[in-house]
Scaffold this active site. Structure first.
Site, PDB file in Angstrom:
ATOM      1  N   GLY A   7      63.853  75.051  15.558  1.00  0.00           N
ATOM      2  CA  GLY A   7      62.810  74.635  14.590  1.00  0.00           C
ATOM      3  C   GLY A   7      63.692  74.373  13.319  1.00  0.00           C
ATOM      4  NE  ARG A  55      64.867  66.558  11.916  1.00  0.00           N
ATOM      5  CZ  ARG A  55      64.391  65.435  12.955  1.00  0.00           C
ATOM      6  NH1 ARG A  55      63.434  64.883  13.192  1.00  0.00           N
ATOM      7  NH2 ARG A  55      66.085  64.623  13.116  1.00  0.00           N
ATOM      8  CB  SER A 107      54.913  86.281   9.876  1.00  0.00           C
ATOM      9  OG  SER A 107      53.978  86.327   8.363  1.00  0.00           O
ATOM     10  CB  SER A 108      54.861  90.106   5.361  1.00  0.00           C
ATOM     11  OG  SER A 108      54.462  88.795   4.388  1.00  0.00           O
ATOM     12  CB  CYS A 109      51.160  87.790   7.799  1.00  0.00           C
ATOM     13  SG  CYS A 109      50.939  86.855   9.141  1.00  0.00           S
ATOM     14  CE1 TYR A 149      52.720  81.624  11.980  1.00  0.00           C
ATOM     15  CE2 TYR A 149      52.686  83.038  10.153  1.00  0.00           C
ATOM     16  CZ  TYR A 149      53.342  82.508  10.994  1.00  0.00           C
ATOM     17  OH  TYR A 149      54.144  81.688  10.764  1.00  0.00           O
ATOM     18  CE  LYS A 208      55.305  83.134  13.826  1.00  0.00           C
ATOM     19  NZ  LYS A 208      56.938  82.528  14.406  1.00  0.00           N
ATOM     20  CG  LEU A 211      61.014  83.475   4.247  1.00  0.00           C
ATOM     21  CD1 LEU A 211      60.775  82.776   5.054  1.00  0.00           C
ATOM     22  CD2 LEU A 211      61.805  84.114   3.403  1.00  0.00           C
ATOM     23  CG  HIS A 264      53.428  79.001   2.802  1.00  0.00           C
ATOM     24  ND1 HIS A 264      53.919  78.270   3.594  1.00  0.00           N
ATOM     25  CD2 HIS A 264      52.336  80.235   3.751  1.00  0.00           C
ATOM     26  CE1 HIS A 264      53.392  79.147   4.475  1.00  0.00           C
ATOM     27  NE2 HIS A 264      52.700  79.821   4.748  1.00  0.00           N
TER      28      HIS A 264
HETATM   29  O1  GFB Z   1      51.264  81.308  -0.187  1.00  0.00           O
HETATM   30  P1  GFB Z   1      49.780  81.679   0.746  1.00  0.00           P
HETATM   31  O2  GFB Z   1      48.636  79.836   1.129  1.00  0.00           O
HETATM   32  O3  GFB Z   1      49.622  82.537   1.630  1.00  0.00           O
HETATM   33  O4  GFB Z   1      48.244  82.041  -0.394  1.00  0.00           O
HETATM   34  P2  GFB Z   1      48.995  83.937   2.311  1.00  0.00           P
HETATM   35  C1  GFB Z   1      48.995  83.167  -1.619  1.00  0.00           C
HETATM   36  C2  GFB Z   1      47.577  83.116  -2.582  1.00  0.00           C
HETATM   37  O5  GFB Z   1      47.978  82.100  -3.818  1.00  0.00           O
HETATM   38  C3  GFB Z   1      46.048  83.199  -2.506  1.00  0.00           C
HETATM   39  C4  GFB Z   1      47.445  81.876  -4.397  1.00  0.00           C
HETATM   40  O6  GFB Z   1      46.057  84.364  -3.111  1.00  0.00           O
HETATM   41  C5  GFB Z   1      46.330  81.849  -2.443  1.00  0.00           C
HETATM   42  O7  GFB Z   1      44.783  81.944  -2.784  1.00  0.00           O
HETATM   43  N1  GFB Z   1      46.582  80.571  -4.617  1.00  0.00           N
HETATM   44  C6  GFB Z   1      47.186  80.018  -5.352  1.00  0.00           C
HETATM   45  C7  GFB Z   1      47.358  79.209  -3.508  1.00  0.00           C
HETATM   46  N2  GFB Z   1      46.706  78.685  -5.471  1.00  0.00           N
HETATM   47  C8  GFB Z   1      47.830  77.995  -4.538  1.00  0.00           C
HETATM   48  C9  GFB Z   1      47.912  77.098  -3.773  1.00  0.00           C
HETATM   49  O8  GFB Z   1      47.334  75.912  -4.979  1.00  0.00           O
HETATM   50  N3  GFB Z   1      47.795  77.115  -2.963  1.00  0.00           N
HETATM   51  C10 GFB Z   1      47.896  77.471  -1.917  1.00  0.00           C
HETATM   52  N4  GFB Z   1      47.897  77.891  -0.418  1.00  0.00           N
HETATM   53  N5  GFB Z   1      47.712  79.232  -1.798  1.00  0.00           N
HETATM   54  C11 GFB Z   1      50.076  82.973   4.386  1.00  0.00           C
HETATM   55  C12 GFB Z   1      49.165  83.264   5.869  1.00  0.00           C
HETATM   56  O9  GFB Z   1      48.883  84.109   3.601  1.00  0.00           O
HETATM   57  O10 GFB Z   1      51.225  83.338   4.167  1.00  0.00           O
HETATM   58  C13 GFB Z   1      50.267  83.309   6.494  1.00  0.00           C
HETATM   59  O11 GFB Z   1      47.847  83.154   5.553  1.00  0.00           O
HETATM   60  C14 GFB Z   1      52.054  83.382   6.269  1.00  0.00           C
HETATM   61  O12 GFB Z   1      49.972  83.204   8.029  1.00  0.00           O
HETATM   62  C15 GFB Z   1      52.027  82.758   4.454  1.00  0.00           C
HETATM   63  O13 GFB Z   1      51.914  84.818   6.784  1.00  0.00           O
HETATM   64  C16 GFB Z   1      53.698  84.050   4.803  1.00  0.00           C
HETATM   65  O14 GFB Z   1      50.459  84.396   1.463  1.00  0.00           O
HETATM   66  O15 GFB Z   1      47.742  84.439   1.533  1.00  0.00           O
END
Ligand code: GFB
Length: 317
Positions: free
Chosen positions: A11, A13, A108-110, A137, A141, A167, A180
């Site tokens: 992984g 890249r 992952s922390s999830c 997911y 993991k 991260l 994210h």
């Molecule tokens: O980073 P994120 O997508 O993942 O979202 P998780 C974190 C929080 O940020 C959530 C909010 O409460 C989202 O609703 N958020 C606000 C946003 N604006 C945005 C936006 O524009 N984009 C995104 N993506 N979020 C993931 C897991 O969970 O974390 C994976 O789904 C993995 O499995 C990863 O563990 C590290 O922290 O909620």
């Protein structure tokens, strides 16, 4: 592991793999093995077997994974489950059969329960219900962790599992559908600044709390653990502090220099209310993170701007 070792970064890249590669190159490793997705499909057991037979890696950083933010996880659970299970199964099984000396698996922390006590300790694994938006997911993991433990027990392997917090950094995914929160907000604020939009939409209520770690710190921790830790116990890797999504949005708005408003789109999910890792086990082993969040965001924003310039140059070339 030393600079002459044959080290495979799976992984390379992606966000994590590219940081591990940078870290090893900086230390003078000159037998690094990499394959693009087109060069090796880790979902194909025969191709993986042939690759291990010909390249004979001694150490593996298993950073290849299907990853994504809350929306991607919630929309494509079958892809996240299937792709991660097959990558883990094919790589870990081949590592054992081809006599790999040590493998580091990135979880992952999830993997921890949605309502685990905070900060989350390694022993909270498998003590409660998972967060529904990323259950597939997380289960993939957790299966990876169990594969490492089972191969250690049955075959005497030396496979370790590391649980990183959320991260961010160079080579992150900035696609708003799959990314994210941190790269998504860098992009949203930057685009709003450029186009003069009066507000930026932040998903959810802004109240969830997350812990963010600069990926070069994670890479440093992985190399440290590869050299200094063996065992079945999983190891959390984080910074030990969290902030709310609202606080993060304000921080990124300031770094980007956007002066408009922030609006909350509560039709989008919040996910887990809080995700903060207890990192005392890692500290006891002798490692601590060093990049402050604001500094890491600045470096990531610079990388984002430069990568946009690079792709413009490629298009016009
Ligand atoms: O980073 P994120 O997508 O993942 O979202 P998780 C974190 C929080 O940020 C959530 C909010 O409460 C989202 O609703 N958020 C606000 C946003 N604006 C945005 C936006 O524009 N984009 C995104 N993506 N979020 C993931 C897991 O969970 O974390 C994976 O789904 C993995 O499995 C990863 O563990 C590290 O922290 O909620």
């Amino acid at each position: 592991m030393n600079p002459e070792s044959r080290v495979y970064v799976a992984g390379h890249r992606g966000l994590v793999g590219s940081a591990i590669l940078r870290r090893l190159e900086a230390e003078g490793y000159d037998n690094l093995i990499t394959r693009s997705h087109a060069g090796l499909d880790l979902g194909d057991p025969q191709a993986v077997d042939e690759f291990f037979a010909s390249e004979k890696p001694e150490y593996i950083f298993l950073a290849a994974a299907r990853v994504g933010g809350i929306l991607a996880n919630d929309t494509y659970p079958a892809d996240f489950l299937r792709e991660n299970l097959t990558i883990e199964l094919n790589s870990i099984d081949a590592a054992q059969r081809h006599g790999v000396r040590k493998l580091l698996f990135l979880g992952s922390s999830c993997v921890y329960p949605k309502f685990a006590p905070q900060p989350m300790r390694e022993e909270h694994l498998l003590t409660g219900e998972l967060e529904p938006t990323n259950r597939s997911y997380a289960i993939a993991k957790i299966a990876g962790i169990e594969l490492c433990r089972a191969y250690n027990k049955q075959y005497g392997a030396d496979f370790i599992s590391v649980m990183p917090t959320n991260l961010y950094g160079p080579h992150d995914d900035f696609d708003l559908q799959t990314s994210h929160v941190l790269p998504a907000l860098i992009r949203k604020f930057h685009e709003a600044k450029t186009t003069g939009d009066r507000s930026v939409s932040v998903w959810g209520t802004g109240t969830p709390r997350r812990e963010f770690m600069y990926v070069d710190d994670l890479a440093d921790a992985c190399v440290f653990l590869m050299k200094n830790y063996s065992g079945d116990e999983i190891i959390n890797v984080g910074v030990g502090r969290d902030i709310s999504v609202e606080e993060l949005a304000i921080l990124i708005r300031n770094v980007v220099g956007y002066e408009g408003a922030i609006e909350y789109d509560t039709s989008k999910p919040d996910g887990t209310p809080r995700k903060l890792l207890d990192v005392s086990r890692l500290h006891e082993l002798g490692w601590e993170a060093s990049t402050p969040l604001e500094e890491g965001i600045r470096q990531t924003y610079e990388w984002y701007l430069a990568s946009g310039r690079r792709s413009m140059e490629t298009k016009s070339a």
